[in-house]
Motif scaffolding. Sequence first.
Motif, short mmCIF file in Angstrom:
data_model
loop_
_atom_site.label_atom_id
_atom_site.label_comp_id
_atom_site.label_asym_id
_atom_site.label_seq_id
_atom_site.Cartn_x
_atom_site.Cartn_y
_atom_site.Cartn_z
N ILE A 232 -57.55 -8.63 23.90
CA ILE A 232 -58.25 -8.84 22.63
C ILE A 232 -57.41 -9.64 21.65
O ILE A 232 -57.92 -10.50 20.93
CB ILE A 232 -58.64 -7.48 22.01
N GLY A 233 -56.10 -9.39 21.62
CA GLY A 233 -55.24 -10.14 20.69
C GLY A 233 -55.30 -11.63 20.95
O GLY A 233 -55.34 -12.44 20.02
N ALA A 234 -55.31 -12.02 22.23
CA ALA A 234 -55.40 -13.44 22.57
C ALA A 234 -56.75 -14.00 22.17
O ALA A 234 -56.86 -15.17 21.78
CB ALA A 234 -55.18 -13.62 24.07
N THR A 235 -57.80 -13.19 22.24
CA THR A 235 -59.13 -13.64 21.83
C THR A 235 -59.17 -13.98 20.35
O THR A 235 -59.78 -14.97 19.95
CB THR A 235 -60.18 -12.54 22.15
N ALA B 229 -59.81 -17.72 18.90
CA ALA B 229 -60.93 -18.02 18.00
C ALA B 229 -60.44 -18.70 16.73
O ALA B 229 -61.08 -19.62 16.21
CB ALA B 229 -61.67 -16.73 17.65
N ARG B 230 -59.30 -18.29 16.22
CA ARG B 230 -58.77 -18.91 14.99
C ARG B 230 -58.44 -20.38 15.23
O ARG B 230 -58.70 -21.22 14.36
CB ARG B 230 -57.54 -18.15 14.51
N GLU B 231 -57.88 -20.70 16.39
CA GLU B 231 -57.58 -22.10 16.68
C GLU B 231 -58.86 -22.93 16.65
O GLU B 231 -58.91 -24.02 16.07
CB GLU B 231 -56.92 -22.22 18.05
N THR B 232 -59.92 -22.41 17.29
CA THR B 232 -61.18 -23.13 17.31
C THR B 232 -61.75 -23.30 15.91
O THR B 232 -62.23 -24.38 15.55
CB THR B 232 -62.20 -22.39 18.21
#
Length: 465
Positions: free
Chosen positions: A368-371, A375-378
């Motif tokens: 979940i942390g990677a998700t 998402a923030r990068e996108t």
Amino acid sequence: MIARSPLRVAVVGAGPAGIYAGGILTELVPGVRVDVIERLPTPYGLVRYGVSPDHPKIKKIIDSLHIMLDHPGVRLLGNVDVGTDVTVEELRAHYDAVILATGATRDVPFDVPGADLPGSFGAADFVSWYDSHPDVPRQWPLRARSVAVIGAGNVALDVTRMLIRHPRSLTHTDISDNVEAAFAKNTIEDIHVFARRGPVDVRFSPGELRELGELEDVDVIVDPADVVRDQHVERMTRQFAPRRLVMASFERWAQIPADERTAARRVHFHFYRAPAQVLGTDRVEGLRTQCTVPDGYGHVNPSDIYEDHPVQAVYRAVGYASSPVPGVPFDPVHRTVPHTRGAVLDSGEQVPGLYVTGWIKRGPVGLIGATKSDARETIETLLGDVQQRPAVSGRRARSVDALLAERGVQVVDWRGWTRIDAAERELGAARGRERTKIVDRDLMTRFGAGTTTTLVPAPLEAVEP
């Protein structure tokens, strides 16, 4: 980074990746309007339909996802299939940006002779079934007494644990009636788990592995020869605490005398065994494995030694894969959408207003942390882009509702989902548990639309005749 408002964004997929993307947008952009479009009548994606029902603590992530979806700037448009009910091109014409977060729900192809025999199953299909996904068959054949599970990750552990559990231990979970009835008739006695490399190289979480050894009336069996330490094992257990804990569990099980193994059900771990062929004529009759030889550095080499294991079913837990979205570029090799920092690319050129996040962006890896960071990068890429383009008018964005209505799509919105949620809780309360999932899609849609308030529990029939 702040974009001009009002900004209107469509997010395709109401799993964690899509919901986090919408949540980040509401944090960064005052007045943003986010429509989260979901193919199913229910949100939460793999948290709802990919987490084993005997792991309710993991499902608590739904609490934080609920808060994000309940934000006044966010709308849920459930029961809408992008590619069928509405196209990506139509969404791009009605929103300032479209973010694809459709995840990975299929099994990776398994290129082994006999893999298509009846009795050979993909783990993704099995997980969807026992998690009561509305779009998979209600029945599942649980007639095998001896089963092979291929894989060395947590999905393989989930499949193993759900198959080997005694059915009475599932009565408190949220499984639907048909799943509960099927497990009640499960005839399993032995599960053989096969890993190509050694015990220190598996991707099992230490806690989930330990949990397997704590199951009621289940013995875990490990060959002492498979846990002999070499320089690679010593190095990995010194450097990585999770590997050390995993190795300790396997070593402990390997030391248990045979006469102390008295459980009715057993899990056997087989290391340095690569699947070579699923055996059988009309259905699965066994699994042939090729022995591998460790090189002391974490790699293995094939040998000329093969072993046949008599089993009546094979479960392949070798990875998840994303599906193409109609009208969107797709890399069939990596099974992802080509992109640069989340901006979709077509033949190397950026597609205006189209973005991607989650597993369909980076493959089925990470927690979940990677998700969240993904998402923030996108979102940062999206916000940088929209400042350079004129906004789509609010009138055009709102007309998506009319478009879906004209096509007869029964949209399940946030209030509709809360009605489904309440019905499942009511059904669970009648069984003395927190929730019992509704598996019938039509019934869920009617609850979501408010056209029914009557619960008719499914009969407890589940396995093939």
